[in-house]
Write an enzyme that holds these catalytic residues in place. Structure first.
Site, short mmCIF file in Angstrom:
data_model
loop_
_atom_site.label_atom_id
_atom_site.label_comp_id
_atom_site.label_asym_id
_atom_site.label_seq_id
_atom_site.Cartn_x
_atom_site.Cartn_y
_atom_site.Cartn_z
CG HIS A 1 -1.95 -1.09 1.41
ND1 HIS A 1 -2.13 -1.90 2.27
CD2 HIS A 1 -2.92 -1.39 0.53
CE1 HIS A 1 -3.04 -2.88 2.31
NE2 HIS A 1 -3.57 -2.65 1.27
CE LYS B 1 -14.88 -6.79 4.77
NZ LYS B 1 -14.07 -6.14 4.04
NE ARG C 1 -2.59 -7.08 -4.28
CZ ARG C 1 -3.41 -7.77 -3.38
NH1 ARG C 1 -2.65 -8.37 -2.26
NH2 ARG C 1 -4.62 -8.15 -3.57
CB SER D 1 -4.25 -6.85 4.96
OG SER D 1 -3.70 -5.49 4.41
N1 COA Z 1 -0.37 -4.05 -1.80
C1 COA Z 1 -0.57 -5.10 -0.95
N2 COA Z 1 -1.73 -5.46 -0.56
C2 COA Z 1 -2.64 -4.97 -1.54
C3 COA Z 1 -2.55 -3.82 -2.00
C4 COA Z 1 -1.30 -3.44 -2.41
N3 COA Z 1 -1.01 -2.44 -3.18
N4 COA Z 1 -3.89 -3.47 -2.57
C5 COA Z 1 -4.69 -4.22 -2.21
N5 COA Z 1 -4.04 -5.10 -1.27
C6 COA Z 1 -4.55 -6.32 -0.30
C7 COA Z 1 -5.12 -5.63 0.72
O1 COA Z 1 -4.16 -6.19 1.78
C8 COA Z 1 -6.34 -6.80 1.03
O2 COA Z 1 -5.69 -8.19 1.55
P1 COA Z 1 -6.64 -9.08 2.37
O3 COA Z 1 -7.81 -9.28 1.44
O4 COA Z 1 -5.48 -10.22 2.54
O5 COA Z 1 -6.94 -8.58 3.53
C9 COA Z 1 -6.84 -6.97 -0.07
O6 COA Z 1 -6.00 -6.61 -0.88
C10 COA Z 1 -7.91 -6.28 -0.72
O7 COA Z 1 -8.08 -4.95 0.00
P2 COA Z 1 -8.43 -3.66 -0.28
O8 COA Z 1 -7.51 -2.99 -1.14
O9 COA Z 1 -8.18 -2.73 1.21
O10 COA Z 1 -9.54 -3.61 -0.53
P3 COA Z 1 -10.99 -4.23 0.21
O11 COA Z 1 -11.56 -5.05 -0.90
O12 COA Z 1 -10.91 -4.36 1.31
O13 COA Z 1 -11.88 -2.64 0.26
C11 COA Z 1 -12.98 -0.91 -0.88
C12 COA Z 1 -12.24 -1.99 -1.22
C13 COA Z 1 -12.85 -0.40 0.64
C14 COA Z 1 -12.42 0.16 -1.82
C15 COA Z 1 -14.47 -1.00 -1.09
O14 COA Z 1 -14.97 -2.26 -0.59
C16 COA Z 1 -15.78 0.11 -0.90
O15 COA Z 1 -15.42 1.21 -1.53
N6 COA Z 1 -16.40 0.08 0.10
C17 COA Z 1 -17.25 1.08 0.61
C18 COA Z 1 -18.48 0.67 0.13
C19 COA Z 1 -18.65 0.63 -1.40
O16 COA Z 1 -18.86 1.93 -2.18
N7 COA Z 1 -18.92 -0.45 -2.03
C20 COA Z 1 -18.64 -0.62 -3.48
C21 COA Z 1 -20.22 -0.68 -3.91
S1 COA Z 1 -20.14 -0.56 -5.72
#
Ligand code: COA
Length: 159
Positions: free
Chosen positions: A18, A42, A91, A129
């Site tokens: 990140h 969550k 990634r 993560s």
């Molecule tokens: N390097 C390392 N790890 C990364 C990364 C990077 N550059 N980019 C993503 N990841 C990993 C994270 O660590 C996480 O790992 P895990 O699943 O093992 O915990 C995974 O990829 C995905 O995580 P993240 O990027 O945090 O995305 P998310 O899926 O948890 O969250 C949101 C996505 C928050 C953007 C999305 O759910 C959201 O917008 N939520 C709000 C409600 C909404 O509007 N929803 C969409 C409706 S259309």
């Protein structure tokens, strides 16, 4: 006009993958705002305030990086804050399908917000993560995959 990118995610906890995306974002945007999605359904390993503290400490020397929390729809938050660009990291090919779906749905919800993707550096391709949490919970050393404020907390919590 200053160019702001909102970088949303769970960040439970923030990893060097990140951090890499934020640093890349800073080369293109004037400000990168890391936005922690608060999801009441969550139960994160680290509480919202702790995740925010880890991010703020990580970027303490970067005045162009800030950290906020948001709940509800990402596009609504962007609209409220008058932000037009969402930053996301890719990634591997496997990330693409989910990211494509998310960005496409967000675009259907509002035309005002675009998603910009940046590729994570090769050395962080496999970091996530949940793997970091798994290593720490099982007594392994995850410190080379996370910034120091996270490594300290992982050691305190699971060490
Ligand atoms: N390097 C390392 N790890 C990364 C990364 C990077 N550059 N980019 C993503 N990841 C990993 C994270 O660590 C996480 O790992 P895990 O699943 O093992 O915990 C995974 O990829 C995905 O995580 P993240 O990027 O945090 O995305 P998310 O899926 O948890 O969250 C949101 C996505 C928050 C953007 C999305 O759910 C959201 O917008 N939520 C709000 C409600 C909404 O509007 N929803 C969409 C409706 S259309």
């Amino acid at each position: 006009m200053s160019r702001i990118a909102l970088y949303p995610g769970s960040f439970d906890p923030i990893t060097l993958g990140h951090v890499d995306i934020v640093q890349r974002g800073l080369q293109v945007f004037d400000e990168v705002r890391v936005a922690i999605a608060v999801n009441s359904r969550k139960t994160p390993t680290f509480a919202d305030q702790e995740r925010q503290a880890m991010i703020e400490e990580t970027f303490a020397d970067h005045p162009r990086v800030s950290c906020v929390t948001f709940s509800g729809l990402l596009v609504n938050y962007c609209r409220e804050q008058k932000i037009h660009t969402v930053l996301r990291g890719l990634r591997a090919v496997s990330d693409f399908e989910y990211e494509f779906q998310l960005a496409s749905m967000n675009r259907r919800l509002t035309e005002d917000v675009d998603t910009v993707f940046m590729m994570t550096s090769e050395e962080h391709f496999y970091v996530s993560s949940s793997l970091i949490r798994e290593i720490a919970i099982n007594g392994g050393d995850a410190s080379s995959f996370v910034p120091p404020p996270v490594a300290r907390r992982l050691a305190k919590r699971f060490g």
